[in-house]
Design a protein around this motif. Structure first.
Motif, PDB file in Angstrom:
ATOM      1  N   LEU A   1       0.633  -0.346   0.259  1.00 42.03           N
ATOM      2  CA  LEU A   1      -0.729   0.046   0.622  1.00 42.03           C
ATOM      3  C   LEU A   1      -1.119  -0.397   2.034  1.00 42.03           C
ATOM      4  O   LEU A   1      -2.278  -0.600   2.345  1.00 42.03           O
ATOM      5  N   GLU A   2      -0.101  -0.596   2.891  1.00 43.91           N
ATOM      6  CA  GLU A   2      -0.321  -1.048   4.268  1.00 43.91           C
ATOM      7  C   GLU A   2      -1.180  -2.307   4.349  1.00 43.91           C
ATOM      8  O   GLU A   2      -2.053  -2.450   5.206  1.00 43.91           O
ATOM      9  N   SER A   3      -0.962  -3.217   3.419  1.00 50.39           N
ATOM     10  CA  SER A   3      -1.673  -4.501   3.484  1.00 50.39           C
ATOM     11  C   SER A   3      -0.822  -5.488   4.279  1.00 50.39           C
ATOM     12  O   SER A   3       0.359  -5.274   4.496  1.00 50.39           O
ATOM     13  N   ALA A   4      -1.444  -6.575   4.709  1.00 52.15           N
ATOM     14  CA  ALA A   4      -0.728  -7.570   5.520  1.00 52.15           C
ATOM     15  C   ALA A   4       0.333  -8.276   4.687  1.00 52.15           C
ATOM     16  O   ALA A   4       0.152  -8.515   3.493  1.00 52.15           O
ATOM     17  N   LEU A   5       1.433  -8.621   5.323  1.00 53.74           N
ATOM     18  CA  LEU A   5       2.493  -9.382   4.655  1.00 53.74           C
ATOM     19  C   LEU A   5       1.996 -10.804   4.371  1.00 53.74           C
ATOM     20  O   LEU A   5       1.205 -11.352   5.143  1.00 53.74           O
ATOM     21  N   THR A   6       2.460 -11.381   3.286  1.00 53.54           N
ATOM     22  CA  THR A   6       1.957 -12.708   2.901  1.00 53.54           C
ATOM     23  C   THR A   6       3.010 -13.808   2.986  1.00 53.54           C
ATOM     24  O   THR A   6       2.706 -14.964   2.736  1.00 53.54           O
ATOM     25  N   SER A   7       4.243 -13.469   3.346  1.00 52.41           N
ATOM     26  CA  SER A   7       5.294 -14.484   3.394  1.00 52.41           C
ATOM     27  C   SER A   7       5.123 -15.413   4.590  1.00 52.41           C
ATOM     28  O   SER A   7       4.646 -15.003   5.653  1.00 52.41           O
ATOM     29  N   GLU A   8       5.540 -16.671   4.428  1.00 54.35           N
ATOM     30  CA  GLU A   8       5.524 -17.642   5.535  1.00 54.35           C
ATOM     31  C   GLU A   8       6.748 -17.476   6.434  1.00 54.35           C
ATOM     32  O   GLU A   8       6.931 -18.225   7.382  1.00 54.35           O
ATOM     33  N   LEU A   9       7.613 -16.504   6.117  1.00 53.23           N
ATOM     34  CA  LEU A   9       8.838 -16.291   6.897  1.00 53.23           C
ATOM     35  C   LEU A   9       8.858 -14.913   7.555  1.00 53.23           C
ATOM     36  O   LEU A   9       9.890 -14.473   8.053  1.00 53.23           O
ATOM     37  N   GLN A  10       7.702 -14.225   7.571  1.00 56.85           N
ATOM     38  CA  GLN A  10       7.699 -12.829   8.017  1.00 56.85           C
ATOM     39  C   GLN A  10       8.082 -12.663   9.481  1.00 56.85           C
ATOM     40  O   GLN A  10       8.569 -11.610   9.882  1.00 56.85           O
ATOM     41  N   GLY A  11       7.890 -13.704  10.310  1.00 56.05           N
ATOM     42  CA  GLY A  11       8.254 -13.599  11.719  1.00 56.05           C
ATOM     43  C   GLY A  11       9.729 -13.309  11.930  1.00 56.05           C
ATOM     44  O   GLY A  11      10.136 -12.744  12.960  1.00 56.05           O
ATOM     45  N   ASN A  12      10.568 -13.669  10.941  1.00 61.34           N
ATOM     46  CA  ASN A  12      12.007 -13.412  11.044  1.00 61.34           C
ATOM     47  C   ASN A  12      12.341 -11.934  10.966  1.00 61.34           C
ATOM     48  O   ASN A  12      13.438 -11.533  11.350  1.00 61.34           O
ATOM     49  N   LEU A  13      11.397 -11.116  10.471  1.00 61.24           N
ATOM     50  CA  LEU A  13      11.613  -9.664  10.450  1.00 61.24           C
ATOM     51  C   LEU A  13      11.874  -9.144  11.864  1.00 61.24           C
ATOM     52  O   LEU A  13      12.661  -8.229  12.065  1.00 61.24           O
ATOM     53  N   VAL A  14      11.198  -9.731  12.840  1.00 60.06           N
ATOM     54  CA  VAL A  14      11.351  -9.310  14.236  1.00 60.06           C
ATOM     55  C   VAL A  14      12.770  -9.603  14.717  1.00 60.06           C
ATOM     56  O   VAL A  14      13.375  -8.809  15.421  1.00 60.06           O
ATOM     57  N   ASP A  15      13.312 -10.764  14.301  1.00 57.11           N
ATOM     58  CA  ASP A  15      14.656 -11.145  14.720  1.00 57.11           C
ATOM     59  C   ASP A  15      15.725 -10.243  14.119  1.00 57.11           C
ATOM     60  O   ASP A  15      16.719  -9.931  14.768  1.00 57.11           O
ATOM     61  N   ILE A  16      15.538  -9.858  12.852  1.00 53.41           N
ATOM     62  CA  ILE A  16      16.611  -9.093  12.198  1.00 53.41           C
ATOM     63  C   ILE A  16      16.486  -7.593  12.427  1.00 53.41           C
ATOM     64  O   ILE A  16      17.434  -6.865  12.171  1.00 53.41           O
ATOM     65  N   CYS A  17      15.339  -7.121  12.933  1.00 49.91           N
ATOM     66  CA  CYS A  17      15.212  -5.682  13.222  1.00 49.91           C
ATOM     67  C   CYS A  17      16.150  -5.338  14.382  1.00 49.91           C
ATOM     68  O   CYS A  17      16.028  -5.905  15.465  1.00 49.91           O
ATOM     69  N   PRO A  18      17.094  -4.415  14.190  1.00 46.11           N
ATOM     70  CA  PRO A  18      18.078  -4.139  15.248  1.00 46.11           C
ATOM     71  C   PRO A  18      17.550  -3.215  16.344  1.00 46.11           C
ATOM     72  O   PRO A  18      18.245  -2.961  17.320  1.00 46.11           O
ATOM     73  N   VAL A  19      16.341  -2.713  16.161  1.00 46.36           N
ATOM     74  CA  VAL A  19      15.716  -1.850  17.179  1.00 46.36           C
ATOM     75  C   VAL A  19      14.328  -2.430  17.482  1.00 46.36           C
ATOM     76  O   VAL A  19      14.017  -3.526  17.062  1.00 46.36           O
ATOM     77  N   GLY A  20      13.495  -1.699  18.186  1.00 49.48           N
ATOM     78  CA  GLY A  20      12.171  -2.224  18.525  1.00 49.48           C
ATOM     79  C   GLY A  20      11.081  -1.787  17.572  1.00 49.48           C
ATOM     80  O   GLY A  20       9.905  -1.750  17.940  1.00 49.48           O
ATOM     81  N   ALA A  21      11.444  -1.475  16.316  1.00 47.64           N
ATOM     82  CA  ALA A  21      10.440  -1.002  15.361  1.00 47.64           C
ATOM     83  C   ALA A  21       9.501  -2.120  14.930  1.00 47.64           C
ATOM     84  O   ALA A  21       8.315  -1.903  14.730  1.00 47.64           O
ATOM     85  N   LEU A  22      10.039  -3.323  14.769  1.00 44.00           N
ATOM     86  CA  LEU A  22       9.221  -4.487  14.408  1.00 44.00           C
ATOM     87  C   LEU A  22       9.331  -5.500  15.541  1.00 44.00           C
ATOM     88  O   LEU A  22      10.414  -6.009  15.820  1.00 44.00           O
ATOM     89  N   THR A  23       8.235  -5.769  16.198  1.00 45.85           N
ATOM     90  CA  THR A  23       8.231  -6.745  17.295  1.00 45.85           C
ATOM     91  C   THR A  23       7.118  -7.764  17.064  1.00 45.85           C
ATOM     92  O   THR A  23       6.272  -7.589  16.192  1.00 45.85           O
ATOM     93  N   SER A  24       7.131  -8.816  17.857  1.00 46.71           N
ATOM     94  CA  SER A  24       6.168  -9.899  17.682  1.00 46.71           C
ATOM     95  C   SER A  24       4.822  -9.507  18.280  1.00 46.71           C
ATOM     96  O   SER A  24       4.721  -9.251  19.473  1.00 46.71           O
ATOM     97  N   LYS A  25       3.784  -9.464  17.452  1.00 46.29           N
ATOM     98  CA  LYS A  25       2.455  -9.055  17.922  1.00 46.29           C
ATOM     99  C   LYS A  25       1.858 -10.060  18.915  1.00 46.29           C
ATOM    100  O   LYS A  25       1.366  -9.659  19.977  1.00 46.29           O
ATOM    101  N   PRO A  26       1.919 -11.369  18.639  1.00 48.04           N
ATOM    102  CA  PRO A  26       1.340 -12.305  19.625  1.00 48.04           C
ATOM    103  C   PRO A  26       2.094 -12.323  20.959  1.00 48.04           C
ATOM    104  O   PRO A  26       1.518 -12.644  21.995  1.00 48.04           O
TER     105      PRO A  26
END
Length: 691
Positions: free
Chosen positions: A188-213
């Motif tokens: 439902l396009e709600s915010a992620l709740t994991s305390e490890l979600q920042g690692n999604l940016v590291d494992i994304c092999p393209v620029g689809a997920l990047t660090s917002k801050p």
């Protein structure tokens, strides 16, 4: 072991290896997008195609096991070719397909310079495309305040989906649609709740997920890179601090199999902006009830006058959660010179270092969790107190070989467990064998009894600690080759403070006594922001931020944050680590040990060292194991039995959570706008995109 020939080179590999692992053990380079060493195999990007002799088509090496390869007609080992014309053509074809819909975003993409797709397109792609059709467009998704999406770039490798479900234990990512209409999204396009979600940016092999801050802040080639360790919790994750000039731009994980593998928590990663805001950059003194800027000599002169008129038995020192060993050691020596033994660290009141090192460290070690087959958690929420350690518990739990029981808060820990009860009396019932989980612990080969801050921070913390140690000894958790008594410290300074004996000396006051009204004349607060100091005491605050400690202070001496000094820290398992300096303190701020050394001279109690090297030499002479960096000085199992014999009366009140707000646990985090936003989101004060 199975023999296999890779590009003409014969190697022996375990039968459970995939062809990709076998090829890499032979020194061949295999490109990949969907495959990740720590995630399950998806086999959906097809970039890792290799030629297997006897098979008419190229095979996906990440999903083909070595044991599935047929030997040759005369029993010769299977042959794999990673550089044949067939493989080259196959990879070029896959790359061409991947780039059909990929936008030409490289000049403005945050992943530029660190992008797997960019690198592999250069190495394995072709310089032309045969597709002239319009590229498809996908709407960007809202994932919260930490992860920014550009879904046009997504190649549906599903790494993020698998990471969220398998490592985080919070399956909030998934795919909708089929074929060209497939999209990766959150529920439902709600915010992620994991305390490890920042690692999604590291494992994304393209620029689809990047660090917002960090969006559009810097390019990777502009940054200086410094290896360091994290101090946001007691785990001591390996990190890399990236700086541009004097400013810390971002923090990334380093691989350390013994501690954090290759993940870090969101607080570790995104606390960066807190290093820049609300900083103390010059001394302050309280004049007429208000703080005003002052010079170092003026601040020292005021402290000297107060110390001279104070009774030595009414001078004390309190160390905060982020203090390094060096400044605690120097402060302890300064108080000894002044004739006081009133020293205490904020979060170690229940521990007595004289009992032995095994009585206050995480004895099984973090990596040792993967050998455990039963785990009892007493008064701890590892998901909030040590997110990385919690991920390691989940990793072991997913194998189906770890039974978990919990006494204390009934929280979502990302894995299922037997909830035994909220109160300390449950521990007594368990010790008496009144719970079936007691049998599970006794029958386990490598059980762990983990006790956390919700238990040890209470008034009866020492008694609870002794009861947990007695239970560990009774169930056979402490034996030759295995010590299953584990203390989880949520603060980075705790074990270091206990190692150097930063606890009340003979006749000295503890933290509770120092914070009672009228007990102290002068208190040195070394980054101590979590302790409420009484009115009437003269408070000298040595710290980095205008936080609670600075608001209460009569004199403020500006110190250096963990990225601005070289400091020794000891993590919860007793591993000695060094945080290296990546930048410099702002303005007139100085390294904490240097402030204490200069102050000692002003007070007429000069400490015998003028450099960090000389100070460390004194520390190593007093506590030799602190010189063995990245090693754990194992505690004597007898210390656990000594602790078990201590006894004490236990209050039957329920164990309350030690951390109320995961994102607001220290002055750096409280100064961070990103952490504040995460905190509001976690408490439900911010609406999701869907709402």
């Amino acid at each position: 072991m199975i023999k296999i020939i890779v590009d003409g080179k014969e190697v022996e590999v375990p039968p459970e290896y995939t062809l990709l692992q076998a090829c890499e053990s032979a020194g061949a380079e295999i490109p990949r997008f969907c495959y990740h060493e720590r995630l399950s195999i998806a086999g959906n990007c097809r970039m890792c195609l290799v030629e297997l002799k006897g098979t008419p088509k190229p095979v996906a090496s990440c999903a083909w096991g070595v044991r599935d390869c047929r030997p040759g007609p005369n029993g010769e080992p299977p042959e794999i070719n990673t550089k044949s014309p067939m493989v080259k053509k196959a990879r070029e074809g896959v790359m061409e397909f991947l780039l059909i819909n990929h936008p030409l975003d490289c000049p403005i993409c945050d992943q530029g310079g660190e992008c797997d797709l960019q690198d592999q397109a250069m190495g394995y792609g072709v310089d032309t495309s045969r597709f002239a059709e319009n590229k498809r467009a996908v709407e960007d998704k809202y994932l919260g305040v930490l992860v920014k999406t550009s879904m046009n770039r997504c190649i549906q490798c599903t790494r993020c989906v698998r990471f969220a479900a398998e490592v985080c234990g919070v399956p909030e990512m998934g795919a909708i649609g089929r074929g060209e209409d497939m999209e990766i999204t959150s529920y439902l396009e709600s915010a992620l709740t994991s305390e490890l979600q920042g690692n999604l940016v590291d494992i994304c092999p393209v620029g689809a997920l990047t660090s917002k801050p960090y969006a559009f802040a810097a390019r990777p080639w502009e940054l200086g890179k410094t290896q360091s360790v994290d101090v946001m919790d007691g785990v001591g994750s390996a990190i890399r601090v990236d700086t541009r000039g004097r400013e810390v731009m971002r923090i990334l994980p380093r691989v350390n199999e013994a501690i954090n593998e290759e993940w870090i928590s969101d607080k570790t990663r995104h606390v960066v902006d807190g290093l820049r805001t609300q900083r103390l950059d010059q001394p302050y003194v309280r004049d007429g009830g208000k703080l005003r800027p002052a010079s170092w000599p003026e601040a020292f002169g005021l402290i000297k006058a107060k110390v001279a008129s104070a009774d030595a038995k009414k001078i004390g020192a309190i160390a905060g959660d982020l203090a390094a060993v060096e400044e605690m050691f120097a402060l302890k020596q300064l108080l000894a010179q002044l004739g006081s033994s009133n020293v205490a660290a904020e979060s170690v009141a229940a521990f007595n270092p004289k009992a032995g090192r095994a009585s206050y460290i995480f004895n099984p070690s973090i990596a040792g969790i993967e050998q455990a087959d039963a785990l009892l958690i007493i008064g701890s929420n590892p998901r909030k107190e040590a997110s990385i350690l919690n991920a390691r518990i989940r990793k072991r739990w997913r194998t189906g070989q770890l039974a978990i029981g919990v006494i204390g808060e009934q929280a979502d820990l990302t894995y299922s467990y037997d909830y035994l009860g909220a109160g300390a009396d449950t521990l007594a019932d368990l010790a008496a064998g009144k719970h079936s989980f007691a049998e599970t612990l006794k029958n386990a080969k490598n059980p762990i009894v983990l006790i956390g801050a919700a238990a040890t921070s209470r008034r009866d913390g020492a008694a609870l600690l002794a009861a947990a140690a007695k239970l560990a000894a009774d169930i056979g958790a402490v034996k030759d080759g295995w010590n299953g008594f584990a203390v989880l410290h949520p603060a980075a300074s705790s074990v270091g403070a206990l190692d150097i004996g930063f606890v009340p000396g003979e006749g000295g006051k503890d933290l509770a006594q120092m914070t009672t009204q009228g007990a102290m004349d002068v208190v040195f607060a070394l980054g101590a922001d979590e302790t409420k100091l009484p009115d009437g005491a003269f408070v000298v605050y040595i710290g980095t931020h205008g936080d609670r400690g600075a608001h209460r202070a009569d004199v403020i001496l500006p110190g250096a944050a963990y990225t601005e000094k070289s400091g020794i820290y000891v993590n919860t398992e007793g591993r000695v680590q060094i945080a290296n300096r990546a930048s410099f303190p702002p303005g007139d701020a100085r390294e904490d040990w240097a402030i204490i050394r200069a102050l000692s001279e002003a007070l007429g109690a000069k400490l015998p060292y003028d450099s960090l090297a000389a100070l460390r030499k004194a520390i190593f002479a007093a506590v030799p194991h602190l010189m063995r960096v990245d090693q754990i000085e194992a505690g004597d199992a007898g210390a656990v039995r000594t602790l078990a014999a201590a006894g004490g009366s236990i209050d039957k009140a329920p164990l309350k959570p030690a951390i109320a707000d995961y994102f607001m646990t220290n002055p750096i985090a409280r100064a961070s706008a990103v952490m504040a936003e995460c905190s509001r989101l976690a408490s439900g004060q911010m609406l999701t995109a869907a709402e």
